[in-house]
Scaffold this motif. Sequence first.
Motif, PDB file in Angstrom:
ATOM      1  N   ASP A 271       0.823  -1.208   0.000  1.00  0.00           N
ATOM      2  CA  ASP A 271       0.000   0.000   0.000  1.00  0.00           C
ATOM      3  C   ASP A 271       0.858   1.260   0.000  1.00  0.00           C
ATOM      4  OD1 ASP A 271      -2.299  -1.444  -0.062  1.00  0.00           O
ATOM      5  OD2 ASP A 271      -2.812  -1.199   2.049  1.00  0.00           O
ATOM      6  N   GLU A 272       1.986   1.213   0.695  1.00  0.00           N
ATOM      7  CA  GLU A 272       2.900   2.362   0.722  1.00  0.00           C
ATOM      8  C   GLU A 272       3.497   2.603  -0.665  1.00  0.00           C
ATOM      9  OE1 GLU A 272       5.235   2.843   4.782  1.00  0.00           O
ATOM     10  OE2 GLU A 272       5.428   0.797   4.033  1.00  0.00           O
ATOM     11  N   ILE A 273       3.849   1.524  -1.313  1.00  0.00           N
ATOM     12  CA  ILE A 273       4.423   1.629  -2.657  1.00  0.00           C
ATOM     13  C   ILE A 273       3.402   2.207  -3.622  1.00  0.00           C
ATOM     14  CG2 ILE A 273       5.376   0.332  -4.596  1.00  0.00           C
ATOM     15  CD1 ILE A 273       6.450  -1.689  -2.528  1.00  0.00           C
ATOM     16  N   ALA A 274       2.181   1.694  -3.551  1.00  0.00           N
ATOM     17  CA  ALA A 274       1.119   2.179  -4.434  1.00  0.00           C
ATOM     18  C   ALA A 274       0.863   3.665  -4.220  1.00  0.00           C
ATOM     19  CB  ALA A 274      -0.158   1.378  -4.209  1.00  0.00           C
ATOM     20  N   GLU A 275       0.864   4.091  -2.980  1.00  0.00           N
ATOM     21  CA  GLU A 275       0.638   5.506  -2.663  1.00  0.00           C
ATOM     22  C   GLU A 275       1.751   6.373  -3.244  1.00  0.00           C
ATOM     23  OE1 GLU A 275       0.096   8.470   1.235  1.00  0.00           O
ATOM     24  OE2 GLU A 275       0.209   6.292   1.501  1.00  0.00           O
ATOM     25  N   ALA A 276       2.988   5.898  -3.170  1.00  0.00           N
ATOM     26  CA  ALA A 276       4.122   6.666  -3.683  1.00  0.00           C
ATOM     27  C   ALA A 276       4.122   6.743  -5.206  1.00  0.00           C
ATOM     28  CB  ALA A 276       5.424   6.053  -3.188  1.00  0.00           C
ATOM     29  N   LEU A 277       3.617   5.711  -5.865  1.00  0.00           N
ATOM     30  CA  LEU A 277       3.637   5.671  -7.318  1.00  0.00           C
ATOM     31  C   LEU A 277       2.427   6.316  -7.976  1.00  0.00           C
ATOM     32  CD1 LEU A 277       4.988   2.046  -7.956  1.00  0.00           C
ATOM     33  CD2 LEU A 277       6.226   4.198  -8.231  1.00  0.00           C
ATOM     34  N   THR A 278       1.345   6.467  -7.234  1.00  0.00           N
ATOM     35  CA  THR A 278       0.092   6.995  -7.795  1.00  0.00           C
ATOM     36  C   THR A 278       0.254   8.315  -8.536  1.00  0.00           C
ATOM     37  OG1 THR A 278      -1.333   5.800  -6.243  1.00  0.00           O
ATOM     38  CG2 THR A 278      -2.228   7.804  -7.220  1.00  0.00           C
ATOM     39  N   PHE A 280       2.435   9.314 -10.426  1.00  0.00           N
ATOM     40  CA  PHE A 280       3.024   9.099 -11.744  1.00  0.00           C
ATOM     41  C   PHE A 280       2.107   8.276 -12.650  1.00  0.00           C
ATOM     42  CE2 PHE A 280       6.380   9.686  -8.649  1.00  0.00           C
ATOM     43  CZ  PHE A 280       7.179  10.647  -9.248  1.00  0.00           C
ATOM     44  N   PHE A 281       1.039   7.734 -12.086  1.00  0.00           N
ATOM     45  CA  PHE A 281       0.098   6.903 -12.846  1.00  0.00           C
ATOM     46  C   PHE A 281      -1.331   7.304 -12.480  1.00  0.00           C
ATOM     47  CE2 PHE A 281       4.047   4.584 -12.359  1.00  0.00           C
ATOM     48  CZ  PHE A 281       4.320   4.191 -13.657  1.00  0.00           C
ATOM     49  N   GLU A 282      -1.638   8.562 -12.719  1.00  0.00           N
ATOM     50  CA  GLU A 282      -2.958   9.104 -12.375  1.00  0.00           C
ATOM     51  C   GLU A 282      -4.058   8.316 -13.090  1.00  0.00           C
ATOM     52  OE1 GLU A 282      -3.123  13.262 -13.062  1.00  0.00           O
ATOM     53  OE2 GLU A 282      -1.477  13.737 -11.697  1.00  0.00           O
TER      54      GLU A 282
END
Length: 352
Positions: A271-278, A280-282
């Motif tokens: 979940d932390e990774i997904a939050e950090a990458l979001t 860049f992938f709106e």
Amino acid sequence: MKMRKPACLLLTAVLLALAAGCGTAAPAATSTTQPVAAGQGKKDEALKTVKFSEVIRSIFYAPHYIAMQKGFFKEEGLNVDMNTAQGSDKGAAALIAGVADISLVGPETAIYIYNQKGDKTLKIFHQLTMKDGSFLLSRNKTDSFKWSDLQGKSVVGWRPGSAPQMVLNTKLLQEKVAKVDVITNIASTAMAGAFTSGKGDYIQVFEPIASTLEKEGKAHYVASVGQAFGPFPETSYVATSDYIKNNPETIQKFVNAVAKGTKWLNTAAPDEIAEALTPFFEGTPKDIIVQSIDRYKKQDTWPAVPELTAEQFESLQKVLIENGVLKQEQKVADLAAVADMSFVKNIGKAGK
């Protein structure tokens, strides 16, 4: 397989076009800068800006985005101004034209430029990925996929001479699968749309597009090309030899920041990774990002030590020769001619 033009010819055309325009045209389609926290403006004025060009936007390059979002580049004193080139040839051309300082491209571009014997050469200084990042999806559900299933079928694939195209072609040669129509004349940004509109029996795409097509019920996962092919140095950070010579501290700081991103990625919760990458992938749902990261981790995409070795370099050139984009007599005998791994070897202990 259908092969239209070697990558080196395409790269030469792009370089000539940029030279004719005096290097004033931007090679990229999109631009992203690092997030700025409140009250950080004056502090950021002291940061050194690095003009950076990525080959495409993909979760395949997650360590870089993590380094931007988590502030690892800023910790090293750098501000990364990122553009998306949509092709290794364009990323390399941006370096030669001086509109980019560092590019994330296929390492083969350094070989192509070296063999052109021009005024400028490129050097690889960090090996970000060690597997192909594409996945093969089918239009119709397949219970037990075999590479021979591609016999007589069509695949929406990548441009001739690109790393994913060459890896797939070599895999087909290894499996002795003939009469596969690999469609190589569709722009990377249009591949998914072409497939969903009815083009091709299969499609070869990166994440998060692969998981998105699956979730939408428009395609079915059949294979990880990277896992099936094995180790392959697909994507590297590259700069001109002159830039590296004149900015060694900047290169070291850049490498340090990406190493921090890789380490964080390998220890953080999904979940932390997904939050950090979001950012860049709106528009990409969190579950798609999580699945994409999981797939890349399972195939050991990001090496613990991001070094391009002589053995890996030999494997790369073998693939280039098998695909007809490099002649045997054009092989680069000395890795040091196109790579400088000293910065990787000097990464802080936390990055190893």
